[in-house]
Scaffold this motif. Sequence first.
Motif, PDB file in Angstrom:
ATOM      1  N   LEU A 197       4.140  10.916  -3.436  1.00 49.69           N
ATOM      2  CA  LEU A 197       3.813  11.248  -2.045  1.00 49.69           C
ATOM      3  C   LEU A 197       4.831  10.608  -1.102  1.00 49.69           C
ATOM      4  CD1 LEU A 197      -0.029  10.552  -2.235  1.00 49.69           C
ATOM      5  CD2 LEU A 197       1.021  12.814  -2.002  1.00 49.69           C
ATOM      6  N   ASN A 198       5.066  11.280   0.009  1.00 53.38           N
ATOM      7  CA  ASN A 198       5.934  10.727   1.040  1.00 53.38           C
ATOM      8  C   ASN A 198       5.061  10.149   2.149  1.00 53.38           C
ATOM      9  OD1 ASN A 198       8.499  11.475  -0.096  1.00 53.38           O
ATOM     10  ND2 ASN A 198       7.988  13.610   0.442  1.00 53.38           N
ATOM     11  N   VAL A 199       5.252   8.884   2.424  1.00 56.95           N
ATOM     12  CA  VAL A 199       4.427   8.182   3.416  1.00 56.95           C
ATOM     13  C   VAL A 199       5.329   7.741   4.558  1.00 56.95           C
ATOM     14  CG1 VAL A 199       2.836   6.278   3.837  1.00 56.95           C
ATOM     15  CG2 VAL A 199       2.915   7.358   1.570  1.00 56.95           C
ATOM     16  N   SER A 200       4.934   8.083   5.783  1.00 56.89           N
ATOM     17  CA  SER A 200       5.713   7.679   6.953  1.00 56.89           C
ATOM     18  C   SER A 200       4.867   6.781   7.857  1.00 56.89           C
ATOM     19  CB  SER A 200       6.188   8.904   7.745  1.00 56.89           C
ATOM     20  OG  SER A 200       5.073   9.686   8.159  1.00 56.89           O
ATOM     21  N   LYS A 201       5.555   5.967   8.662  1.00 58.35           N
ATOM     22  CA  LYS A 201       4.883   5.060   9.592  1.00 58.35           C
ATOM     23  C   LYS A 201       5.010   5.587  11.017  1.00 58.35           C
ATOM     24  CE  LYS A 201       5.599   0.566   7.297  1.00 58.35           C
ATOM     25  NZ  LYS A 201       6.242  -0.775   7.471  1.00 58.35           N
ATOM     26  N   VAL A 202       3.932   5.480  11.773  1.00 63.24           N
ATOM     27  CA  VAL A 202       3.960   5.816  13.193  1.00 63.24           C
ATOM     28  C   VAL A 202       3.122   4.772  13.935  1.00 63.24           C
ATOM     29  CG1 VAL A 202       4.244   8.293  12.821  1.00 63.24           C
ATOM     30  CG2 VAL A 202       1.939   7.335  13.046  1.00 63.24           C
ATOM     31  N   VAL A 203       3.379   4.653  15.244  1.00 60.57           N
ATOM     32  CA  VAL A 203       2.585   3.751  16.091  1.00 60.57           C
ATOM     33  C   VAL A 203       1.953   4.570  17.199  1.00 60.57           C
ATOM     34  CG1 VAL A 203       2.613   1.776  17.636  1.00 60.57           C
ATOM     35  CG2 VAL A 203       4.030   1.762  15.580  1.00 60.57           C
ATOM     36  N   GLU A 204       0.633   4.500  17.320  1.00 62.36           N
ATOM     37  CA  GLU A 204      -0.110   5.226  18.353  1.00 62.36           C
ATOM     38  C   GLU A 204      -1.110   4.283  19.013  1.00 62.36           C
ATOM     39  OE1 GLU A 204      -2.028   8.589  16.616  1.00 62.36           O
ATOM     40  OE2 GLU A 204      -0.157   9.627  16.123  1.00 62.36           O
ATOM     41  N   LEU A 245       0.834  -1.203   0.000  1.00 63.54           N
ATOM     42  CA  LEU A 245       0.000   0.000   0.000  1.00 63.54           C
ATOM     43  C   LEU A 245       0.871   1.256   0.000  1.00 63.54           C
ATOM     44  CD1 LEU A 245      -2.662   1.543   0.240  1.00 63.54           C
ATOM     45  CD2 LEU A 245      -2.540   1.217   2.727  1.00 63.54           C
ATOM     46  N   ILE A 246       1.931   1.238   0.795  1.00 56.29           N
ATOM     47  CA  ILE A 246       2.843   2.393   0.824  1.00 56.29           C
ATOM     48  C   ILE A 246       3.407   2.654  -0.570  1.00 56.29           C
ATOM     49  CG2 ILE A 246       5.071   3.222   1.694  1.00 56.29           C
ATOM     50  CD1 ILE A 246       4.454   1.731   4.318  1.00 56.29           C
ATOM     51  N   HIS A 247       3.828   1.569  -1.240  1.00 59.59           N
ATOM     52  CA  HIS A 247       4.383   1.716  -2.584  1.00 59.59           C
ATOM     53  C   HIS A 247       3.333   2.281  -3.542  1.00 59.59           C
ATOM     54  CE1 HIS A 247       8.059   0.424  -4.834  1.00 59.59           C
ATOM     55  NE2 HIS A 247       7.260   0.697  -5.856  1.00 59.59           N
ATOM     56  N   TYR A 248       2.106   1.823  -3.392  1.00 54.87           N
ATOM     57  CA  TYR A 248       1.009   2.285  -4.250  1.00 54.87           C
ATOM     58  C   TYR A 248       0.780   3.778  -4.057  1.00 54.87           C
ATOM     59  CZ  TYR A 248      -3.786   2.708  -6.040  1.00 54.87           C
ATOM     60  OH  TYR A 248      -4.903   3.093  -6.717  1.00 54.87           O
ATOM     61  N   LEU A 249       0.792   4.245  -2.802  1.00 55.16           N
ATOM     62  CA  LEU A 249       0.546   5.658  -2.518  1.00 55.16           C
ATOM     63  C   LEU A 249       1.716   6.528  -2.966  1.00 55.16           C
ATOM     64  CD1 LEU A 249      -1.016   5.319   1.052  1.00 55.16           C
ATOM     65  CD2 LEU A 249      -2.222   5.910  -1.065  1.00 55.16           C
ATOM     66  N   GLU A 250       2.916   6.006  -2.775  1.00 56.09           N
ATOM     67  CA  GLU A 250       4.096   6.808  -3.126  1.00 56.09           C
ATOM     68  C   GLU A 250       4.167   7.088  -4.622  1.00 56.09           C
ATOM     69  OE1 GLU A 250       7.326   5.707   0.377  1.00 56.09           O
ATOM     70  OE2 GLU A 250       7.266   4.493  -1.467  1.00 56.09           O
ATOM     71  N   TYR A 251       3.643   6.203  -5.431  1.00 59.26           N
ATOM     72  CA  TYR A 251       3.735   6.378  -6.885  1.00 59.26           C
ATOM     73  C   TYR A 251       2.368   6.601  -7.526  1.00 59.26           C
ATOM     74  CZ  TYR A 251       8.552   4.931  -6.391  1.00 59.26           C
ATOM     75  OH  TYR A 251       9.876   4.871  -6.034  1.00 59.26           O
TER      76      TYR A 251
END
Length: 538
Positions: A507-514, A470-476
């Motif tokens: 797009l730049n997509v970052s991961k966070v944990v909350e 999904l990250i790859h899909y959003l980034e491109y």
Amino acid sequence: SEFDGVINADMLMINWALLSFSALFFTLIRNSSSTSVSNLRNKKWVRFCFINLREKRSGSSCSALFAGKDSADTASPEEKLQLKVSIEAAGFLKNIIEYGNNRMARRAVGILQKMPAYRIVPQEIHYTEAIWACEKSDQYSLAVSVYEEMKARGVVRTESTYAALISVAEKTDHFNEAIQYYNYMISTDQLIATTAICNSCLWAMGKVGNMEPIMELLNEMNAKNIKRDTTTYAASLWACDRNADAALALQLLHEMENDPNVEINTAAYNSALWACVKAGYWQDALQLFNQMDIKELKRDATSYNAAIWAAEIGENHRKAVELLRLMKFDGLSRETMSFDGAISAAAKVGDWSQVLDILKWMDLDGVSKSYVTYKLAIDVLDKYRKFSYIDEIYLECLRNGFFSPWVKKTRQLDLRGFTNALVKVAMKIVLLAMMEGKLAVFTLNIAVGDVVPVSEGTVEVMSSFDIDALIHYLEYFYVESNRPSHVLGEEDDNRGLFTHNEREKSLNVSKVVEDGIEKLVISREDLSTWIDREMKDM
């Protein structure tokens, strides 16, 4: 008259009691047999009178029981008083039964509790009928309180007492308690179970989810010559269906067919059908379905649904579609479950065109689609890259309240539970809405998985789809010719999404944990920059 004190008694009850007592009194005077009035206090006669009340016979019938049996010549005042007490006890019993029939359990128990105020000691039959009143009103706690009072007062419990108690326990989902009362009845009170008691226990055991006690109880019924009836088989087969025990279901169905006391029916076959389907015995299920026609049993929607899903398990999509069509030919209303089974069967073998046809049949029949319908359709269309159909189906899915990525009343997105195909189309709709000005541009926080500890100091992210894909899909992700590009390069069969290695990232997509949830974050600034660039390119 003391009958005026009977709680909530109407005039009809008073008249009945007076007439009954008068009839008994004159009967005693008229007869001169040597039998003593004291025999009237014999438990056999008094209980027989109560039983007649339980069977809704009139008060005059009760008085007739004593006709010709006793003489008033030798009756003492004390014995006459005892006779009157017996008649009043019968009146109280009649009220308890009537309140029970009208589902007024608390009033029935209230009469039981006020009997001592009239110097009437409640007997077993009063307590038992009060518990039956609770059973008819589904008042489990009240029934238990009456039962506990019986035990405390040393009143002997009967099979009927336990039949009522076990039945109300089973009906109100106190399954373990129902089984405990059965065991207490057998071991402590040393009573012999009836068919009705065993049936209630079978229903309870089926809901608990353990098949071993069911088999033991069925064997016990055989050993003690307790007859099985239609309900016995219904409860046992339902338990097999619920717990996916195909072997026992087939055995019980065979025994039912050879039992002269019962008649095989559609419901029994349906339970066996679903037991086989859930256990993966799809060939046995289809064989049972065919046997129903041979035995001239009417097949209903439940029968067809089971057969369709059996064909789905066997990956026989042609059979599933054939059954779906035959269901309509037989005049049955096809349900969402019917269509979902056929869609799943077609999707398994990649027949996406058949999936689209079935979706049209659902619209023609006016049958609502489920989340399973949309999930199956979108997944198979995505797998075979039939993207032109996906957007329309997903928008319909949103209108029907399924697979919305938005957390209600927030700007948060939650994709947990989505598939690879669903996360793609959901995020595409969101990004396009922002680009077209239909949605304000703001930072996207997207929940994608749950962080679960697997060992000390080690965690794992559990997700229903490939997060990295999904990250790859959003980034491109980019828009080409006023529409989003679906083919972003070569298809990655392992991940089910698309990658692109020639364009620079969109797009730049970052991961966070909350709070134990892994999220993807795309900033508002990054989204604004991407939208400006895409608008210039267009």
